[in-house]
Design a protein around this motif. Structure first.
Motif, short mmCIF file in Angstrom:
data_model
loop_
_atom_site.label_atom_id
_atom_site.label_comp_id
_atom_site.label_asym_id
_atom_site.label_seq_id
_atom_site.Cartn_x
_atom_site.Cartn_y
_atom_site.Cartn_z
N HIS A 178 -23.30 -25.09 -7.00
CA HIS A 178 -23.60 -24.22 -8.15
C HIS A 178 -23.81 -25.01 -9.44
O HIS A 178 -24.80 -24.77 -10.15
CB HIS A 178 -22.49 -23.18 -8.32
N PRO A 179 -22.92 -25.94 -9.80
CA PRO A 179 -23.16 -26.72 -11.03
C PRO A 179 -24.48 -27.48 -11.02
O PRO A 179 -25.11 -27.65 -12.06
CB PRO A 179 -21.97 -27.68 -11.07
N ARG A 180 -24.90 -27.94 -9.83
CA ARG A 180 -26.17 -28.65 -9.74
C ARG A 180 -27.35 -27.73 -10.04
O ARG A 180 -28.33 -28.14 -10.68
CB ARG A 180 -26.33 -29.27 -8.35
N THR A 181 -27.27 -26.49 -9.58
CA THR A 181 -28.36 -25.55 -9.87
C THR A 181 -28.41 -25.22 -11.35
O THR A 181 -29.48 -24.96 -11.89
CB THR A 181 -28.20 -24.26 -9.05
N VAL A 182 -27.25 -25.20 -12.01
CA VAL A 182 -27.21 -24.95 -13.46
C VAL A 182 -27.92 -26.08 -14.20
O VAL A 182 -28.75 -25.83 -15.09
CB VAL A 182 -25.76 -24.82 -13.96
N LYS A 183 -27.63 -27.32 -13.82
CA LYS A 183 -28.29 -28.47 -14.44
C LYS A 183 -29.80 -28.42 -14.22
O LYS A 183 -30.59 -28.72 -15.12
CB LYS A 183 -27.71 -29.77 -13.89
N GLU A 184 -30.20 -28.04 -13.01
CA GLU A 184 -31.62 -27.94 -12.70
C GLU A 184 -32.27 -26.83 -13.51
O GLU A 184 -33.40 -26.98 -13.99
CB GLU A 184 -31.82 -27.68 -11.21
N THR A 197 -25.61 -19.47 -4.60
CA THR A 197 -24.42 -20.32 -4.52
C THR A 197 -23.21 -19.62 -5.12
O THR A 197 -22.09 -19.79 -4.63
CB THR A 197 -24.66 -21.66 -5.23
N ALA A 198 -23.44 -18.82 -6.15
CA ALA A 198 -22.34 -18.03 -6.71
C ALA A 198 -21.87 -16.97 -5.72
O ALA A 198 -20.67 -16.74 -5.55
CB ALA A 198 -22.78 -17.38 -8.02
N ASP A 199 -22.84 -16.32 -5.04
CA ASP A 199 -22.49 -15.30 -4.04
C ASP A 199 -21.66 -15.91 -2.91
O ASP A 199 -20.66 -15.33 -2.48
CB ASP A 199 -23.76 -14.69 -3.46
N VAL A 200 -22.09 -17.07 -2.43
CA VAL A 200 -21.37 -17.73 -1.33
C VAL A 200 -19.96 -18.11 -1.78
O VAL A 200 -18.99 -17.97 -1.02
CB VAL A 200 -22.14 -18.96 -0.85
N ALA A 201 -19.83 -18.59 -3.02
CA ALA A 201 -18.51 -18.96 -3.53
C ALA A 201 -17.60 -17.73 -3.63
O ALA A 201 -16.42 -17.78 -3.24
CB ALA A 201 -18.65 -19.61 -4.90
N ILE A 202 -18.13 -16.63 -4.14
CA ILE A 202 -17.34 -15.40 -4.28
C ILE A 202 -16.92 -14.86 -2.92
O ILE A 202 -15.74 -14.56 -2.68
CB ILE A 202 -18.15 -14.33 -5.05
N SER A 249 -19.85 -24.62 -2.19
CA SER A 249 -20.91 -23.90 -2.89
C SER A 249 -20.58 -23.71 -4.37
O SER A 249 -21.43 -23.91 -5.23
CB SER A 249 -21.13 -22.53 -2.23
N GLY A 250 -19.33 -23.32 -4.65
CA GLY A 250 -18.95 -23.04 -6.03
C GLY A 250 -18.70 -24.28 -6.88
O GLY A 250 -19.05 -24.31 -8.06
N ALA A 251 -18.12 -25.31 -6.26
CA ALA A 251 -17.69 -26.48 -7.04
C ALA A 251 -18.74 -27.58 -7.10
O ALA A 251 -18.74 -28.39 -8.03
CB ALA A 251 -16.39 -27.05 -6.46
N ILE A 252 -19.64 -27.63 -6.13
CA ILE A 252 -20.61 -28.73 -6.06
C ILE A 252 -22.05 -28.23 -6.22
O ILE A 252 -22.78 -28.69 -7.10
CB ILE A 252 -20.47 -29.49 -4.73
#
Length: 219
Positions: free
Chosen positions: A184-190, A138-143, A179-182
């Motif tokens: 990615h943060p969800r994967t961090v919480k997981e 998700t970080a890659d897609v955002a970048i 990907s970056g705003a929605i």
């Protein structure tokens, strides 16, 4: 997921995303705007897979992902360190001493040692790696979404308004933003949740060893 597989996919994913995001550029410059299937074929054929690995490897050397994920990576590790220290320290220590240990990699070394020596924790680590791939992807897609949306904007400024470039820029920019705003943060919480599950298992089955090893870090 095995660690070796994770490392390979962390090269393949950004390379593949790069190729797909570049399809409209390929279409535009070969003046073949209507043969979308042919353009997609360019990305999917055998040489496209090789290009994806090469591009992904180069992307990895730039360390852009590491910079993008630095804050969230620290958040994930800080949660593990804080819980290990709170549950594992069996004696009174000053805040300065605790901070010194937390700022080092020692607590993470204890964490990984306990995981590597318990088969159940090893199995749980596979789930962590699965989520870790989504976290980095998700970080890659955002970048790359940000990069290509700016690229298409520049191309529009240079070559004029074109339907393909405009739609591609808007679509890719939206994908990167979501990907970056929605996502990615969800994967961090997981990831934090999975780390907490590992720690709970350690506290249930290896608390004495945890306390011994954490306390030894101060001596």
């Amino acid at each position: 997921m095995e660690l070796s597989t994770l490392k390979k996919l962390r090269k393949i994913v950004p390379g593949t995303v790069f190729l797909f995001f570049s399809v409209p550029v390929y279409q535009f410059f070969v003046d073949d705007l209507f043969k979308i299937d042919d353009s997609l074929k360019f990305s999917l054929e055998g040489y496209g897979a090789v290009l994806a690995i090469i591009i992904g490897s180069f992307f990895g050397t730039l360390k852009i992902r590491s910079l993008r994920n630095e804050t969230t990576h620290k958040e994930i590790n800080e949660n593990i360190k804080s819980r290990l220290l709170a549950e594992g320290l069996a004696e009174q220590r000053s805040e300065e001493e605790k901070d010194e240990i937390k700022n080092s990699r020692k607590l993470m070394h204890v964490f990984y040692h306990l995981i590597d020596n318990d088969q159940s924790l090893k199995e749980k680590s596979k789930l962590v790696r699965d989520n870790g791939l989504i976290w980095t992807s998700t970080a890659d897609v955002a970048i790359l979404g940000c990069f290509f949306s700016w690229l298409y904007l520049i191309l529009i400024l240079i070559f004029g308004v074109d339907g393909l470039l405009v739609s591609a820029g808007l679509m890719i920019g939206s994908i990167g933003l979501i990907s970056g705003a929605i996502l990615h943060p969800r994967t961090v919480k997981e990831h934090i949740s999975l780390g907490n599950e590992q720690i709970e298992f350690i506290l249930t089955n290896h608390k004495d060893e945890l306390q011994r090893r954490v306390t030894e870090l101060f001596h």
